[in-house]
Design a protein around this motif. Sequence first.
Motif, PDB file in Angstrom:
ATOM      1  N   VAL A 193      -4.944  23.452  11.121  1.00 11.07           N
ATOM      2  CA  VAL A 193      -5.575  23.325   9.801  1.00 11.07           C
ATOM      3  C   VAL A 193      -5.871  21.862   9.488  1.00 11.07           C
ATOM      4  CG1 VAL A 193      -5.221  23.602   7.321  1.00 11.07           C
ATOM      5  CG2 VAL A 193      -4.607  25.454   8.890  1.00 11.07           C
ATOM      6  N   PHE A 194      -4.873  20.980   9.713  1.00 11.29           N
ATOM      7  CA  PHE A 194      -5.028  19.582   9.333  1.00 11.29           C
ATOM      8  C   PHE A 194      -5.871  18.790  10.332  1.00 11.29           C
ATOM      9  CE2 PHE A 194      -0.683  20.296   7.244  1.00 11.29           C
ATOM     10  CZ  PHE A 194      -1.293  20.774   6.094  1.00 11.29           C
ATOM     11  N   THR A 195      -6.164  19.403  11.459  1.00 12.24           N
ATOM     12  CA  THR A 195      -7.076  18.760  12.412  1.00 12.24           C
ATOM     13  C   THR A 195      -8.519  19.153  12.132  1.00 12.24           C
ATOM     14  OG1 THR A 195      -5.390  18.710  14.143  1.00 12.24           O
ATOM     15  CG2 THR A 195      -7.686  18.502  14.848  1.00 12.24           C
ATOM     16  N   ASN A 196      -8.737  20.403  11.759  1.00 16.20           N
ATOM     17  CA  ASN A 196     -10.104  20.914  11.688  1.00 16.20           C
ATOM     18  C   ASN A 196     -10.593  21.297  10.299  1.00 16.20           C
ATOM     19  OD1 ASN A 196     -10.586  21.052  14.684  1.00 16.20           O
ATOM     20  ND2 ASN A 196      -8.819  22.416  14.545  1.00 16.20           N
ATOM     21  N   LEU A 197      -9.657  21.619   9.397  1.00 13.73           N
ATOM     22  CA  LEU A 197     -10.109  22.190   8.123  1.00 13.73           C
ATOM     23  C   LEU A 197      -9.857  21.293   6.925  1.00 13.73           C
ATOM     24  CD1 LEU A 197      -8.858  25.849   8.710  1.00 13.73           C
ATOM     25  CD2 LEU A 197     -11.153  24.903   9.130  1.00 13.73           C
ATOM     26  N   LEU A 198      -8.624  20.934   6.711  1.00  9.99           N
ATOM     27  CA  LEU A 198      -8.274  20.196   5.498  1.00  9.99           C
ATOM     28  C   LEU A 198      -7.520  18.916   5.841  1.00  9.99           C
ATOM     29  CD1 LEU A 198      -6.853  23.161   3.370  1.00  9.99           C
ATOM     30  CD2 LEU A 198      -9.196  22.242   3.310  1.00  9.99           C
ATOM     31  N   PHE A 199      -7.609  17.946   4.931  1.00  6.17           N
ATOM     32  CA  PHE A 199      -6.762  16.772   5.054  1.00  6.17           C
ATOM     33  C   PHE A 199      -5.372  17.148   4.557  1.00  6.17           C
ATOM     34  CE2 PHE A 199     -10.993  14.787   4.580  1.00  6.17           C
ATOM     35  CZ  PHE A 199     -11.010  14.053   5.772  1.00  6.17           C
ATOM     36  N   GLY A 227       3.303   9.741   3.971  1.00 10.66           N
ATOM     37  CA  GLY A 227       1.937   9.460   3.544  1.00 10.66           C
ATOM     38  C   GLY A 227       1.005   9.301   4.735  1.00 10.66           C
ATOM     39  N   ASN A 228      -0.236   9.682   4.548  1.00 10.57           N
ATOM     40  CA  ASN A 228      -1.242   9.608   5.612  1.00 10.57           C
ATOM     41  C   ASN A 228      -2.435   8.806   5.085  1.00 10.57           C
ATOM     42  OD1 ASN A 228      -2.610  10.167   8.043  1.00 10.57           O
ATOM     43  ND2 ASN A 228      -3.662  11.894   7.099  1.00 10.57           N
ATOM     44  N   ASP A 229      -2.411   7.504   5.305  1.00 12.85           N
ATOM     45  CA  ASP A 229      -3.461   6.610   4.791  1.00 12.85           C
ATOM     46  C   ASP A 229      -4.542   6.421   5.841  1.00 12.85           C
ATOM     47  OD1 ASP A 229      -1.992   6.276   2.470  1.00 12.85           O
ATOM     48  OD2 ASP A 229      -0.844   4.610   3.331  1.00 12.85           O
ATOM     49  N   ARG A 237      -8.439  13.014  13.471  1.00  6.72           N
ATOM     50  CA  ARG A 237      -7.272  13.490  12.723  1.00  6.72           C
ATOM     51  C   ARG A 237      -6.197  14.119  13.604  1.00  6.72           C
ATOM     52  NH1 ARG A 237      -9.531  17.157   7.991  1.00  6.72           N
ATOM     53  NH2 ARG A 237     -11.395  17.451   9.277  1.00  6.72           N
ATOM     54  N   LEU A 238      -6.477  14.248  14.886  1.00  3.22           N
ATOM     55  CA  LEU A 238      -5.556  14.979  15.752  1.00  3.22           C
ATOM     56  C   LEU A 238      -4.198  14.292  15.857  1.00  3.22           C
ATOM     57  CD1 LEU A 238      -5.050  17.319  17.633  1.00  3.22           C
ATOM     58  CD2 LEU A 238      -6.026  15.962  19.514  1.00  3.22           C
ATOM     59  N   TRP A 248      -0.492  16.105  14.465  1.00  7.64           N
ATOM     60  CA  TRP A 248       0.721  16.426  15.217  1.00  7.64           C
ATOM     61  C   TRP A 248       1.968  15.909  14.500  1.00  7.64           C
ATOM     62  CZ3 TRP A 248       0.878  19.999  18.723  1.00  7.64           C
ATOM     63  CH2 TRP A 248      -0.257  20.290  19.509  1.00  7.64           C
ATOM     64  N   GLN A 249       1.784  14.971  13.590  1.00  9.98           N
ATOM     65  CA  GLN A 249       2.914  14.402  12.861  1.00  9.98           C
ATOM     66  C   GLN A 249       2.946  14.877  11.407  1.00  9.98           C
ATOM     67  OE1 GLN A 249       2.866  10.103  13.195  1.00  9.98           O
ATOM     68  NE2 GLN A 249       1.792  10.217  15.149  1.00  9.98           N
ATOM     69  N   TRP A 250       2.235  15.965  11.087  1.00 13.47           N
ATOM     70  CA  TRP A 250       2.061  16.320   9.680  1.00 13.47           C
ATOM     71  C   TRP A 250       3.364  16.569   8.928  1.00 13.47           C
ATOM     72  CZ3 TRP A 250       3.682  20.913   7.623  1.00 13.47           C
ATOM     73  CH2 TRP A 250       3.870  22.003   8.479  1.00 13.47           C
ATOM     74  N   PRO A 251       4.403  17.101   9.535  1.00 12.05           N
ATOM     75  CA  PRO A 251       5.628  17.273   8.742  1.00 12.05           C
ATOM     76  C   PRO A 251       6.187  15.934   8.266  1.00 12.05           C
ATOM     77  CG  PRO A 251       5.693  18.653  10.708  1.00 12.05           C
ATOM     78  CD  PRO A 251       4.552  17.712  10.887  1.00 12.05           C
ATOM     79  N   VAL A 252       6.064  14.890   9.126  1.00  7.45           N
ATOM     80  CA  VAL A 252       6.582  13.568   8.760  1.00  7.45           C
ATOM     81  C   VAL A 252       5.655  12.898   7.757  1.00  7.45           C
ATOM     82  CG1 VAL A 252       7.168  11.283   9.631  1.00  7.45           C
ATOM     83  CG2 VAL A 252       7.745  13.311  10.974  1.00  7.45           C
TER      84      VAL A 252
END
Length: 545
Positions: free
Chosen positions: A100-106, A183-185, A169-170, A174-178
């Motif tokens: 999802v966070f790679t292809n669809l949503l931030f 934060g993802n700037d 965004r790939l 892979w680190q989305w839980p962290v």
Amino acid sequence: MTKKAPSQAKRSSKPTGTGKATGGRKPRKRFETISSEQGVKSSAPPTHFKSSAPAETYAWARANAKRRAKAAAGKGLGLWKIPIAIISTLAVIYLAGVVVFTNLLFMPRTTINGRDESLKSAADVAKTYEKESSAYALDTTGDNVKLTVKASDITLDYNFTHALANIDRLGAAWQWPVRMFRGNDITVNFLPSYDENKLAAAVKGAVNMANVGATPPTNATITYNAESKSYEITPEKGGTVVDEQSVLSHVKAAISTSAKQLSLGEDALVTPTVLSNDPKLANAKNKANTMLAATQNLTVNDKTAATVTADQIAGWMVLDDTLTPTVNVDAITEWTRGDFSESVDTVGTTRNYTTPYGKEVSVSGGTYGWTVDGAALAQTIANNITAGTATTVQVPFSATAATYNPGSADWPKRYIDADLSEQHARMYNENGELIWESDFVSGNPSVNHSTPEGVYAVNNYKGRNQTLKGVDENHDGQPDYTSHVKYWVPFVDNLVAFHDAWWRGSFGGGIYRHNGSHGCINLPTSAAAELYDLTEIGDVVVVHE
């Protein structure tokens, strides 16, 4: 025949072993024992088996033990299913998040160029940016610059859709839980497209306005100190002139990030290009001081005519683009042909002398005498200064006289003397002896045709049988006169000469005042013939009152 008891017959019709019953059902296994004391049957298994017990009794015991062991093992294995199910569920959730966070949503807590864009698609973010960019305007201030650039002014297009869709965004996914907690700037350098000519024109206009009355910067340089007679380094100084290209670069960078305010600082000003700590400048100072020491002693006939000093050398010295000190040859030539030449040349200067016949004369003008070769002298001086060579230079001349005697007669004893006040001419030989004389008629002063005074020399136009044509002063398209002469001895170009005037009946006296020539010295034919034979090209002619 003896009849069997019923109970016996029934018991014997059913096998006691493992075979099938006659009715098709598998008989239930059982143990039967007979008490010897009471003769009573029992179905309970015995607590102790004797070696004489049947084999089926042991088989039953082993099977029963296996069933119990398997049931106990099954209960232990069921306890591991719970953590496996939890791990599997978490893995599915994690991988789903990556997708999802790679292809669809931030992902949550995502910022793009400082703006919170959490759980939005790239397309949605692009639409928001495009809507805002249509009203975009950049206000630039600072350094006296006032400039507002609107999107419509330069046909601005940020290409948001393309830029946001191509964010990598790939790695972050892979680190989305962290990153949900940390934060993802994201920083996106949007590459806007716009009419660069329109933007450059707008910046140019604003910078030109800002630079009205601005102070330009000055480079560090070497400066001559007249008191110490040496060169010193003068530091650079900043100015207030705005650098057009620097402002344009700042504006482009601001537009690329959608900035709405731009404040210019010192980095947008034109800065000195040569600093006082430049090693080349130190070398230039040392070289220049070496050149200052190359004073030049200029002599004429072994007598000092002038000395080139450090002050003069400093006035001629310049730094070229490579910070190398050089001398300006044109400036030196201007001096050698100007002030120095005027102090040394004798051509046209006033000479005071006494004629061989005892008359005190002061004469000015003419073409005979000493003339400095300014170009040659300037080059010699420049070469010596550049090499740092102090020396004595014999002044070169492009024209010379018999002797160097400024202010007095510098011609030889052999010369022609034309006395305008007496209307009489004399020629002397190498020993100063009179070898020819004659009365003459000179130019008519009443109509501005006076014979020019000065010191001259007979030139290469000397010849026989010449036709003289006067200037068209009455503007009728024809020469004012045409005359044929046999003897032509010119001394002012090919215009003024001694020549025969066969049309005149008398010479000398005051004839010239009312019936003079057009400037030439008219002679009787016989006198003209004698003078023609006596003269040589280069003989000096002195015309005076």
